[in-house]
Scaffold this motif. Structure first.
Motif, mmCIF file in Angstrom:
data_model
loop_
_atom_site.group_PDB
_atom_site.id
_atom_site.type_symbol
_atom_site.label_atom_id
_atom_site.label_comp_id
_atom_site.label_asym_id
_atom_site.label_seq_id
_atom_site.Cartn_x
_atom_site.Cartn_y
_atom_site.Cartn_z
ATOM 1 N N ASN A 575 -3.235 -5.809 0.685
ATOM 2 C CA ASN A 575 -1.997 -6.320 0.087
ATOM 3 C C ASN A 575 -1.151 -5.115 -0.332
ATOM 4 O O ASN A 575 -1.518 -4.378 -1.248
ATOM 5 N N LEU A 576 -0.016 -4.916 0.332
ATOM 6 C CA LEU A 576 0.834 -3.748 0.049
ATOM 7 C C LEU A 576 1.706 -3.911 -1.193
ATOM 8 O O LEU A 576 2.356 -2.951 -1.618
ATOM 9 N N GLU A 577 1.730 -5.116 -1.773
ATOM 10 C CA GLU A 577 2.572 -5.334 -2.958
ATOM 11 C C GLU A 577 2.161 -4.394 -4.093
ATOM 12 O O GLU A 577 0.987 -4.037 -4.243
ATOM 13 N N GLN A 578 3.129 -4.010 -4.896
ATOM 14 C CA GLN A 578 2.855 -3.243 -6.117
ATOM 15 C C GLN A 578 3.575 -3.888 -7.302
ATOM 16 O O GLN A 578 3.956 -3.213 -8.257
ATOM 17 N N ASP A 579 3.717 -5.196 -7.214
ATOM 18 C CA ASP A 579 4.374 -5.969 -8.260
ATOM 19 C C ASP A 579 3.334 -6.882 -8.892
ATOM 20 O O ASP A 579 2.507 -7.480 -8.196
ATOM 21 N N TRP A 580 3.388 -7.022 -10.208
ATOM 22 C CA TRP A 580 2.432 -7.832 -10.958
ATOM 23 C C TRP A 580 2.507 -9.304 -10.538
ATOM 24 O O TRP A 580 3.579 -9.843 -10.306
ATOM 25 N N ASP A 581 1.343 -9.922 -10.421
ATOM 26 C CA ASP A 581 1.227 -11.350 -10.157
ATOM 27 C C ASP A 581 1.770 -11.738 -8.781
ATOM 28 O O ASP A 581 2.334 -12.826 -8.613
ATOM 29 N N ILE A 582 1.594 -10.863 -7.778
ATOM 30 C CA ILE A 582 1.959 -11.211 -6.404
ATOM 31 C C ILE A 582 0.724 -11.023 -5.517
ATOM 32 O O ILE A 582 0.646 -10.104 -4.698
ATOM 33 N N PRO A 583 -0.296 -11.871 -5.719
ATOM 34 C CA PRO A 583 -1.397 -11.848 -4.752
ATOM 35 C C PRO A 583 -0.969 -12.538 -3.468
ATOM 36 O O PRO A 583 0.030 -13.272 -3.437
ATOM 37 N N HIS A 584 -1.697 -12.309 -2.407
ATOM 38 C CA HIS A 584 -1.534 -13.055 -1.165
ATOM 39 C C HIS A 584 -2.890 -13.608 -0.770
ATOM 40 O O HIS A 584 -3.937 -13.010 -1.056
ATOM 41 N N GLY A 585 -2.867 -14.753 -0.088
ATOM 42 C CA GLY A 585 -4.089 -15.341 0.427
ATOM 43 C C GLY A 585 -4.184 -15.156 1.923
ATOM 44 O O GLY A 585 -3.190 -14.874 2.607
ATOM 45 N N PHE A 586 -5.401 -15.338 2.446
ATOM 46 C CA PHE A 586 -5.606 -15.244 3.893
ATOM 47 C C PHE A 586 -6.652 -16.266 4.294
ATOM 48 O O PHE A 586 -7.748 -16.327 3.712
ATOM 49 N N ALA A 587 -6.339 -17.083 5.302
ATOM 50 C CA ALA A 587 -7.294 -18.036 5.856
ATOM 51 C C ALA A 587 -7.046 -18.154 7.345
ATOM 52 O O ALA A 587 -5.908 -18.028 7.813
ATOM 53 N N VAL A 588 -8.124 -18.405 8.102
ATOM 54 C CA VAL A 588 -8.025 -18.558 9.553
ATOM 55 C C VAL A 588 -8.760 -19.829 9.961
ATOM 56 O O VAL A 588 -9.823 -20.158 9.409
ATOM 57 N N LEU A 589 -8.192 -20.550 10.890
ATOM 58 C CA LEU A 589 -8.772 -21.799 11.367
ATOM 59 C C LEU A 589 -10.201 -21.568 11.858
ATOM 60 O O LEU A 589 -10.467 -20.634 12.614
ATOM 61 N N GLY A 590 -11.108 -22.448 11.425
ATOM 62 C CA GLY A 590 -12.486 -22.376 11.896
ATOM 63 C C GLY A 590 -13.386 -21.459 11.099
ATOM 64 O O GLY A 590 -14.589 -21.386 11.374
ATOM 65 N N ALA A 591 -12.848 -20.750 10.103
ATOM 66 C CA ALA A 591 -13.697 -19.888 9.278
ATOM 67 C C ALA A 591 -14.679 -20.749 8.491
ATOM 68 O O ALA A 591 -14.291 -21.746 7.883
ATOM 69 N N GLN A 592 -15.942 -20.366 8.483
ATOM 70 C CA GLN A 592 -16.980 -21.171 7.846
ATOM 71 C C GLN A 592 -17.345 -20.640 6.465
ATOM 72 O O GLN A 592 -18.461 -20.818 5.996
ATOM 73 N N ASN A 593 -16.395 -19.983 5.812
ATOM 74 C CA ASN A 593 -16.687 -19.486 4.466
ATOM 75 C C ASN A 593 -15.572 -19.900 3.513
ATOM 76 O O ASN A 593 -15.612 -20.980 2.943
ATOM 77 N N ALA A 594 -14.543 -19.096 3.349
ATOM 78 C CA ALA A 594 -13.483 -19.419 2.390
ATOM 79 C C ALA A 594 -12.253 -18.597 2.731
ATOM 80 O O ALA A 594 -12.239 -17.822 3.687
#
Length: 653
Positions: A575-594
């Motif tokens: 995550n290249l952000e350097q601003d507070w409270d700007i997380p990003h999520g990542f998900a891919v179809l078919g992933a068997q975890n989270a």
């Protein structure tokens, strides 16, 4: 009357008590809270709560973070259980946190949060909490509100009287709930009295980093060890443990472990134990246990396997331990702010016993003993008792203090909090709780500096308090004001998991130190990429490593081809952000975890093994901007025999 008959009567009385209170009050707190209760707990929009409250999540394995007085839930911290919301236990970086000598354990039962202390006062650095099922202690870093370390406790079963700090967090202290044969011996259960031991563990805490190390264990009799607290002031070099099942029964403990009028409070001079360990009095015992640590610079956890532990036997260490008789089946053992009074909480007792540390010391000097058990002298009850709180209620469990000379004890069976005065042992107030209170919490109430403004009841039953949700109802906390002579109910609020214990401290202790971003230029993750021009995709045999970045509102790369069915694909996402409270999520179809939830400046890794050919979308799961929906990409997966080469890019590359 047989004890089993008496027990039936007591349980029936508890049910009647809850039912009567429920019918009387119709699920309403209005009569007790008063018309100004809403004003007392209202926190205006944009304003902050005065206190943080940390509650155990019980069988969820997590910790809940609330504000007081509002009762608002701010965060759930995953500790001993996997958490799909944050990817904890699913990402490659956090999987090591849940490794144990039994393998990867993605769940546990967390009971007792404990704030680190300096001079016997909460210092806002760390929060410790225990795991019961697979015995462990975790340390949460209160700068990041993340689990920073987990250490496994060998030779234990239950790990209930854990993890209570000494006055300056020299140690966190843990006692096994279930006595077990040390070293994993295969012995008949019938040999309980001969081969089983109750092991007490002292985990050293490095004063700057907080890193934990199992310094030594102490072999105790095969009782069930319930709770613990360490002394303060004059008693600062001592830790105290409650225990039950001095009958040493192994079946039907509700009857067979409740035969005697008294069980025990154990006093351990940890300073003397430390000296004995340094003198080589302990025996080295083989024991396999894990230490798991999360490194904030690499954003990665690692596991270390330990192979032995030092065990002290009280028979070889005179003056280290003493037993004090305690009525009956004690749960809590709590030390007042002065360090002079030790309060027992006998679940089946008709009194609350209060011991005097100074009398205990005199009794030891005068050899005022009534025998010994497994090499541990038993002090005469009358030689160490300071007084008894008479007729406090039914089922006393746990006591905390307001710093104004008063103690507050939870009464499980009669569902109430009882306030009594130290020194006179006089009950001065009582209020009903809804229902079946276990532990209670006063901010700083187990320390030398209580902030005696509120007491929080942690209740097991909430029938009729909230909207129904099927057979299982939420469990609950209740907030009472204790600023006046009389306790006053202000608020009910639901809690995460099963609430056991909680700790609270002023928000100002933590707010000033909270980490807001991870500096990108300090990111030492081996797969980090700190600029879009560094992104790439590399094949190494059947492994494919994708070095990816994310920023509002795109991934780089966002189109990837050349993946084959059965490949081990590692998405290393920064995550290249350097601003507070700007997380990003990542998900891919078919992933068997989270999913992954990646903080500003952080790198995390998701392993994905595609099982069939096709084109798979991936996307940001955490709303980040007006173009959040556009933050997506595709991975093409071809047959395992395909010759499609690795390629990657985007509309801008």
């Amino acid at each position: 009357m047989k004890w089993s008959q008496l027990l039936t009567i007591v349980v029936a009385a508890a049910i009647v008590s809850v039912t009567v209170q429920s019918c009387k009050n119709g699920g309403s707190a209005t009569a007790f809270a008063g018309d100004d209760a809403a004003k007392a707990v209202y926190v205006q929009p944009g304003k902050h709560d005065e206190f943080y409250l940390f509650t155990s999540g019980g069988f969820s394995g997590h910790v809940g973070v609330y504000g007081l007085p509002s009762g608002r839930l701010f965060r759930v911290i995953p500790v001993f259980s996997v958490d799909a919301e944050r990817g904890y236990g699913f990402t490659e970086e956090t999987k090591p946190m849940l490794q144990t000598s039994y393998g990867f354990i993605p769940w546990d039962d967390a009971h007792h949060p404990e704030l680190s202390m300096t001079d016997g006062k909460p210092d806002g650095r760390w929060l410790f909490i225990n795991a019961n099922n697979t015995p462990r202690i975790a340390r949460i870093d209160l700068r990041t509100f993340r689990t920073a370390e987990i250490i496994e406790i060998p030779n234990s079963g239950g790990n209930h009287s854990s993890p209570f700090c000494t006055e300056n967090t020299e140690y966190v202290v843990a006692g096994t709930r279930f006595s077990v044969p040390p070293g994993g011996q295969d012995v008949p259960i019938a040999s309980y009295k001969e081969h089983f031991k109750g092991m007490l563990s002292f985990v050293r805490v490095e004063p700057t980093s907080g890193k934990m190390e199992l310094a030594f264990q102490i072999q105790a009799p095969p009782f069930d060890w319930d709770l613990s607290h360490s002394g303060k002031g004059p008693s600062r070099e001592w830790s105290f443990f409650s225990c039950y099942n001095s009958e040493q029964a192994t079946t039907l403990l509700e009857v067979n472990a409740s035969q005697k009028d008294k069980d025990f409070i154990l006093a351990v001079n940890w300073k003397k134990a430390e000296e004995y360990a340094k003198q080589g009095k302990g025996k080295r015992m083989k024991a396999t246990y894990y230490t798991n640590r999360y490194d904030e610079s690499t954003h990665t956890a690692t596991s270390t396997v330990n192979n032995e532990v030092t065990v002290l036997d009280p028979k070889d260490c005179p003056g280290m331990m003493y037993l004090m008789p305690c009525p009956k089946s004690p749960h809590g053992v709590d030390i007042d702010p002065t360090g002079e009074y030790i309060v027992g909480g006998g679940k089946l007792a008709t009194v609350i016993p209060v011991y005097s540390f100074s009398k205990m010391q005199r009794a030891i000097a005068d050899n005022a003993f009534e025998g010994e058990i497994a090499g541990i002298p038993v002090i005469k009850y009358e030689a160490c008792i300071a007084g008894e709180v008479q007729k406090p209620g039914l089922g006393p469990l746990h006591t905390e203090f307001d710093g104004k000379g008063y103690a507050y004890t939870s009464m499980f069976i009669s569902s109430e909090i009882v306030k009594w005065k130290l020194g006179t042992w006089e009950v001065v107030d009582r209020v009903p709780t809804y229902y079946s209170i276990g532990h209670l919490c006063i901010p700083g109430g187990d320390s030398k500096q209580p902030w005696g403004k509120y007491v929080i009841a942690l209740n097991k039953i909430t029938k009729d308090r909230y909207l129904p949700t099927g057979p299982e109802l939420t469990q609950s906390a209740q907030l009472y004001s204790i600023e006046g002579d009389k306790m006053r109910l202000l608020l009910d609020f639901p809690t995460v998991g099963e609430p056991h214990y909680a700790q609270a401290c002023p928000a100002e202790l933590l707010e000033k130190n909270v980490v807001r971003t991870f500096k990108l230029d300090e990111n030492k993750h081996p797969y980090a990429v700190k600029a879009e021009k560094e992104t790439r995709v590399e094949r190494k045999g059947n492994q494919v490593h994708i070095y990816m970045t994310m920023i509002r509102s795109h991934f780089m790369p966002d189109n990837i081809e050349g993946i084959k069915v059965g490949d081990e694909v590692y998405f290393h996402v920064t995550n290249l952000e350097q601003d507070w409270d700007i997380p990003h999520g990542f998900a891919v179809l078919g992933a068997q975890n989270a999913e992954m939830l990646i903080m500003p400046g952080e790198t995390q890794t998701l392993k994905w093994v595609p099982t069939r050919a096709g084109v798979y979308p991936f996307y940001c799961t955490d709303f980040c901007s007006a173009l959040h929906q556009e933050m997506q990409g595709y991975v093409r997966v071809s047959a395992s025999s395909s010759s499609v080469p690795i390629s990657y890019g985007s509309g801008t590359k």
